[in-house]
Design an enzyme around this catalytic site. Sequence first.
Site, short mmCIF file in Angstrom:
data_model
loop_
_atom_site.label_atom_id
_atom_site.label_comp_id
_atom_site.label_asym_id
_atom_site.label_seq_id
_atom_site.Cartn_x
_atom_site.Cartn_y
_atom_site.Cartn_z
N ASP A 57 0.82 -1.21 0.00
CA ASP A 57 0.00 0.00 0.00
C ASP A 57 0.86 1.27 0.00
O ASP A 57 0.47 2.29 -0.58
CB ASP A 57 -0.94 0.01 1.21
N ASP A 132 -5.23 9.55 4.12
CA ASP A 132 -5.48 10.34 5.33
C ASP A 132 -4.45 11.43 5.54
O ASP A 132 -3.37 11.42 4.96
CB ASP A 132 -5.52 9.43 6.57
N ARG A 142 3.13 16.46 25.67
CA ARG A 142 1.80 16.40 26.28
C ARG A 142 0.75 16.31 25.18
O ARG A 142 1.05 16.38 23.99
CB ARG A 142 1.56 17.62 27.16
N ASP A 161 -3.60 12.09 21.55
CA ASP A 161 -2.25 11.94 21.01
C ASP A 161 -2.18 12.46 19.57
O ASP A 161 -1.09 12.70 19.05
CB ASP A 161 -1.83 10.47 21.02
N GLN A 231 3.44 9.50 3.67
CA GLN A 231 4.49 9.68 2.67
C GLN A 231 5.33 10.93 2.91
O GLN A 231 6.50 10.97 2.55
CB GLN A 231 3.87 9.77 1.27
#
Length: 276
Positions: A57, A132, A142, A161, A231
């Site tokens: 992929d 995405d 943090r 996160d 990428q």
Amino acid sequence: MSKQRIGLVIKDEEHAQGKARELIRHIGDRCLVIDTQAQPPPPIPEDLICIVVLGGDGTFLSVARYIGDSDTPLMGIKFGEVGFLAESTEDHLCQVVDTVLKGDYYIQERSRLNIRVVREGQCIVDEDVLNDVVINKAALSRLASCAVYLDDSYLTTYRADGLIVATPTGSTAYSLAAGGPVVYPGVPSIILTPICPFTLTNRPLLIPDHTQIEINLKGSPEDMILTLDGQEGFDMDTCDRIYIQKSNHSLKMLSFEPHSYFKVLKTRLHWSGGRS
């Protein structure tokens, strides 16, 4: 000019290179090897029926970035571990290429997202992604604070996160690993998936694909990274504004049956069940 050749992009790996040599022997000068890593990358010839991608992929996503807004379709051949973007496997390479040369295939369109990053009034990033865009904090930072607006209306501030904004095609990538849903590629939607959210009620969200998304990073740590399709990465500034919307340029993929996506999905996810 009639389309009559097959483009070929090969992962830099000996097994994939060997399969490529096998295909070249099979169809001869109807096969054109394309080096997408060349600088500058070569233009896409107008006589290509499609570009066959021999790799996983990651290789497919790099070729999707290479073709940009071209209408040339892509066909993935599975060499990687998962291969959601590949409909066929290496064992059937010559067979499926013969089928393509006969013109016996479908064209499916996959939506992409356009990502713009504006810093101090200047657009510093303007890219399309197939899977995405990911906003991540560094490992020891943090929590990130991502204030999200949908069509100028405030939605929420994700303290997490990170945050994944994915297409339906990207629903089986990082978003799935972060607890997001599997979304059929034809469903006109965008997926928002927080990564390990501090507030447990912040769950993945599907929104219509005509929605304009704005993300502000105020209150986030300094070391934030924006990654496009896994990428390309950019260091972010806390003053940056990220704008995401459906791209005007979809990606075309070759398919050999109308519901092939579900076959790929069941195979890659190892779903069981009796035959109907």
